[in-house]
Enzyme design. Sequence first.
Site, PDB file in Angstrom:
ATOM      1  N   GLU A  83       0.849  -1.190   0.000  1.00  0.00           N
ATOM      2  CA  GLU A  83       0.000   0.000   0.000  1.00  0.00           C
ATOM      3  C   GLU A  83       0.884   1.240   0.000  1.00  0.00           C
ATOM      4  O   GLU A  83       0.453   2.312   0.392  1.00  0.00           O
ATOM      5  CB  GLU A  83      -0.997  -0.007   1.155  1.00  0.00           C
ATOM      6  CG  GLU A  83      -0.417  -0.268   2.517  1.00  0.00           C
ATOM      7  CD  GLU A  83      -1.482  -0.155   3.589  1.00  0.00           C
ATOM      8  OE1 GLU A  83      -2.027   0.942   3.738  1.00  0.00           O
ATOM      9  OE2 GLU A  83      -1.761  -1.155   4.260  1.00  0.00           O
ATOM     10  N   CYS A 120      -3.565  -3.795   4.516  1.00  0.00           N
ATOM     11  CA  CYS A 120      -2.591  -4.803   4.964  1.00  0.00           C
ATOM     12  C   CYS A 120      -2.949  -6.223   4.561  1.00  0.00           C
ATOM     13  O   CYS A 120      -2.110  -7.118   4.622  1.00  0.00           O
ATOM     14  CB  CYS A 120      -2.457  -4.762   6.483  1.00  0.00           C
ATOM     15  SG  CYS A 120      -1.946  -3.173   7.099  1.00  0.00           S
ATOM     16  N   HIS A 244      -2.456 -10.289  12.235  1.00  0.00           N
ATOM     17  CA  HIS A 244      -1.953  -8.987  11.781  1.00  0.00           C
ATOM     18  C   HIS A 244      -1.605  -8.149  13.013  1.00  0.00           C
ATOM     19  O   HIS A 244      -2.434  -8.001  13.917  1.00  0.00           O
ATOM     20  CB  HIS A 244      -3.015  -8.281  10.933  1.00  0.00           C
ATOM     21  CG  HIS A 244      -2.648  -6.864  10.624  1.00  0.00           C
ATOM     22  ND1 HIS A 244      -1.488  -6.527   9.974  1.00  0.00           N
ATOM     23  CD2 HIS A 244      -3.268  -5.685  10.927  1.00  0.00           C
ATOM     24  CE1 HIS A 244      -1.413  -5.211   9.851  1.00  0.00           C
ATOM     25  NE2 HIS A 244      -2.472  -4.674  10.432  1.00  0.00           N
TER      26      HIS A 244
HETATM   27  P1  HMG Z   1      -2.472   7.118  20.862  1.00  0.00           P
HETATM   28  O1  HMG Z   1      -3.469   8.183  21.117  1.00  0.00           O
HETATM   29  O2  HMG Z   1      -1.150   7.531  20.342  1.00  0.00           O
HETATM   30  O3  HMG Z   1      -2.120   6.269  22.144  1.00  0.00           O
HETATM   31  O4  HMG Z   1      -3.159   6.122  19.851  1.00  0.00           O
HETATM   32  P2  HMG Z   1      -3.006   5.970  23.447  1.00  0.00           P
HETATM   33  O5  HMG Z   1      -3.053   7.154  24.307  1.00  0.00           O
HETATM   34  O6  HMG Z   1      -4.292   5.317  23.050  1.00  0.00           O
HETATM   35  O7  HMG Z   1      -2.054   4.901  24.134  1.00  0.00           O
HETATM   36  C1  HMG Z   1      -1.837   3.664  23.563  1.00  0.00           C
HETATM   37  C2  HMG Z   1      -1.896   2.587  24.643  1.00  0.00           C
HETATM   38  O8  HMG Z   1      -0.831   2.835  25.580  1.00  0.00           O
HETATM   39  C3  HMG Z   1      -3.198   2.637  25.479  1.00  0.00           C
HETATM   40  O9  HMG Z   1      -3.495   1.286  25.844  1.00  0.00           O
HETATM   41  C4  HMG Z   1      -2.779   3.420  26.713  1.00  0.00           C
HETATM   42  O10 HMG Z   1      -3.568   3.134  27.871  1.00  0.00           O
HETATM   43  C5  HMG Z   1      -1.345   2.928  26.901  1.00  0.00           C
HETATM   44  P3  HMG Z   1      -5.023   0.735  25.789  1.00  0.00           P
HETATM   45  O11 HMG Z   1      -5.780   1.599  26.740  1.00  0.00           O
HETATM   46  O12 HMG Z   1      -5.482   0.916  24.371  1.00  0.00           O
HETATM   47  O13 HMG Z   1      -4.906  -0.680  26.171  1.00  0.00           O
HETATM   48  N1  HMG Z   1      -0.511   3.889  27.629  1.00  0.00           N
HETATM   49  C6  HMG Z   1       0.292   3.532  28.671  1.00  0.00           C
HETATM   50  N2  HMG Z   1       0.506   2.338  29.269  1.00  0.00           N
HETATM   51  C7  HMG Z   1       1.401   2.305  30.313  1.00  0.00           C
HETATM   52  N3  HMG Z   1       2.046   3.396  30.768  1.00  0.00           N
HETATM   53  C8  HMG Z   1       1.858   4.611  30.180  1.00  0.00           C
HETATM   54  C9  HMG Z   1       0.933   4.715  29.088  1.00  0.00           C
HETATM   55  N4  HMG Z   1       0.511   5.734  28.293  1.00  0.00           N
HETATM   56  C10 HMG Z   1      -0.375   5.213  27.413  1.00  0.00           C
HETATM   57  N5  HMG Z   1       2.511   5.690  30.654  1.00  0.00           N
HETATM   58  C11 HMG Z   1      -3.201   4.380  18.227  1.00  0.00           C
HETATM   59  C12 HMG Z   1      -2.756   4.774  19.635  1.00  0.00           C
HETATM   60  C13 HMG Z   1      -2.885   2.903  18.032  1.00  0.00           C
HETATM   61  C14 HMG Z   1      -4.690   4.605  18.071  1.00  0.00           C
HETATM   62  C15 HMG Z   1      -2.408   5.247  17.201  1.00  0.00           C
HETATM   63  O14 HMG Z   1      -1.044   4.969  17.311  1.00  0.00           O
HETATM   64  C16 HMG Z   1      -2.847   5.050  15.773  1.00  0.00           C
HETATM   65  O15 HMG Z   1      -3.739   5.721  15.279  1.00  0.00           O
HETATM   66  N6  HMG Z   1      -2.174   4.094  15.023  1.00  0.00           N
HETATM   67  C17 HMG Z   1      -2.490   3.827  13.631  1.00  0.00           C
HETATM   68  C18 HMG Z   1      -3.752   3.013  13.456  1.00  0.00           C
HETATM   69  C19 HMG Z   1      -3.595   1.598  13.931  1.00  0.00           C
HETATM   70  O16 HMG Z   1      -2.504   1.056  14.036  1.00  0.00           O
HETATM   71  N7  HMG Z   1      -4.731   0.913  14.168  1.00  0.00           N
HETATM   72  C20 HMG Z   1      -4.737  -0.480  14.534  1.00  0.00           C
HETATM   73  C21 HMG Z   1      -5.955  -1.225  13.990  1.00  0.00           C
HETATM   74  S1  HMG Z   1      -6.184  -0.936  12.264  1.00  0.00           S
HETATM   75  C22 HMG Z   1      -4.991  -1.933  11.472  1.00  0.00           C
HETATM   76  O17 HMG Z   1      -4.416  -2.782  12.089  1.00  0.00           O
HETATM   77  C23 HMG Z   1      -4.716  -1.675  10.029  1.00  0.00           C
HETATM   78  C24 HMG Z   1      -3.418  -0.959   9.717  1.00  0.00           C
HETATM   79  O18 HMG Z   1      -2.333  -1.852   9.859  1.00  0.00           O
HETATM   80  C25 HMG Z   1      -3.479  -0.362   8.299  1.00  0.00           C
HETATM   81  C26 HMG Z   1      -3.840  -1.247   7.143  1.00  0.00           C
HETATM   82  O19 HMG Z   1      -4.609  -2.218   7.209  1.00  0.00           O
HETATM   83  O20 HMG Z   1      -3.391  -0.887   6.063  1.00  0.00           O
HETATM   84  C27 HMG Z   1      -3.152   0.206  10.656  1.00  0.00           C
END
Ligand code: HMG
Length: 448
Positions: A83, A120, A244
């Site tokens: 992609e 993906c 994935h």
């Molecule tokens: P974010 O706002 O950067 O992070 O978004 P957050 O605040 O949600 O924190 C992430 C995790 O760390 C959370 O855990 C927090 O609690 C924890 P959760 O509550 O979800 O279990 N955290 C901590 N833990 C311990 N100590 C700390 C601490 N601080 C925070 N101090 C997000 C994260 C993944 C949403 C962002 O990075 C993003 O948008 N990523 C891109 C999209 C993505 O990867 N989505 C996954 C599903 S879609 C997919 O897999 C397809 C893809 O591969 C594309 C395709 O198919 O082509 C992406």
Amino acid sequence: MTSVGIDAIEVRTGKLRLDLAETFAPAQGEKPEKYTKGLGLYASSFPDVYEDIVTMGANAAHRLMDRKGLEPDDIGRIDVATESAFDNSKPVSTYIAGCLEQVYEDDFHHANKGERKFACISGTQSLDDAFNWIRAGRHRGRSAIVVATDTALYARDDPGEATQGAGAVAMLISEDPDLVELSTEQGYGSADETDFLKPQQQFPSVDGKRSVQVYLARMREAIEDYESVVGPIHPEDYALGPFHTPFPGMVRKAAALAFRHFTRDTEIEEQLAADIGRQPRREAFDSDDAFREAAGEYTDELTDTDRYREWYARCVDPTLELSREVGNWYTGSVHVARVSGLKAALENGENLTGGRMLVGSYGSGAQAEVHAETIQAGWAEEISALDLDEQLDARYDLSFAEYEDVHDVHNHDEDAGVTDVEGFTQPDAEFVFDGWGRMGERKYTYVE
Ligand code: HMG
């Protein structure tokens, strides 16, 4: 029926490394634990200035062919899943074949080439294409090469920047494979979603939190669809569950829901009932919200049990080890998870021959697919032939300022892209990007 599957696999990481906890988190004003504990990521791989999706894919395919003693005449098909393509017409597979023709005497003029797109999941769809081509008897005794290659970059300061990565996986698909046989049975979960997309743009528009929910919803549908074909899944049926992995924390969430689903109405649910009760059933609740809350509480308790932890440590955690070090490789991600699980098993001295894996692929937009793979007698030899540890150790560790330059170098926007950044590593017996041709094509050379 003919056994068809993955005969051999090669993994090529981008040669640069960004430490997420030590380098990226402090520069973003974040705690390292968000990465190491929350997302489950330590580092991302990036391409050096002379690397891109073609060089990483061609270098992986070259090593694959060399290691298996293959010539172009042995290959009837080259499919690329990506992609990160930079050309809306000419497929990346033609560029990769062009690279390979520089180092082999013969050519690939007889080989069917294409490019698959569905975020993906297209790496797994390309495996399907190769499987179907062989099963249909159209392959004339030849094998297929499938390359899943991506540079997964997000716009600077997008939350997705935490989950970047770059690398390629090349797979040889053949009759009577040495590594894994693919099941005919599959399950799908597919819906028109707008959680992650790139409408005529390089960097994705992402609704990150929603993308997590869409992943879980489509994966659940795919598992249920798969079960409608093979019957209920029991957690002990599979040695490994490579899924994935955009980041390991995503699979941690999916695994908890999957285990709850797999153990419903089994002896495991009964055995755990004394400690945590039986699973909540929808019919016992007045509303969906009340049911969801109870199911969430049950899942939290379930993941604290020894039974769950033992299953997770054996079947899921080993598949995440490589992802922690390289980040999301989009189309290659589930294939990295497969290698990671098998590599960990090899290092632990396990004998997996005849064992089965439950493989869960996913692509935003959105579609999940689930199938099984049976591990073949040659698996240990195939996995021990990888040079992955050497590649990971040899990566150049970027400072934050260097990372900013590298992000700009790989930005397709000509105004943002910079061309005067020196390489951080030296090419060594590999294909490199070598500038632009007269029709705007990217050009490549093999450096001895
Ligand atoms: P974010 O706002 O950067 O992070 O978004 P957050 O605040 O949600 O924190 C992430 C995790 O760390 C959370 O855990 C927090 O609690 C924890 P959760 O509550 O979800 O279990 N955290 C901590 N833990 C311990 N100590 C700390 C601490 N601080 C925070 N101090 C997000 C994260 C993944 C949403 C962002 O990075 C993003 O948008 N990523 C891109 C999209 C993505 O990867 N989505 C996954 C599903 S879609 C997919 O897999 C397809 C893809 O591969 C594309 C395709 O198919 O082509 C992406």
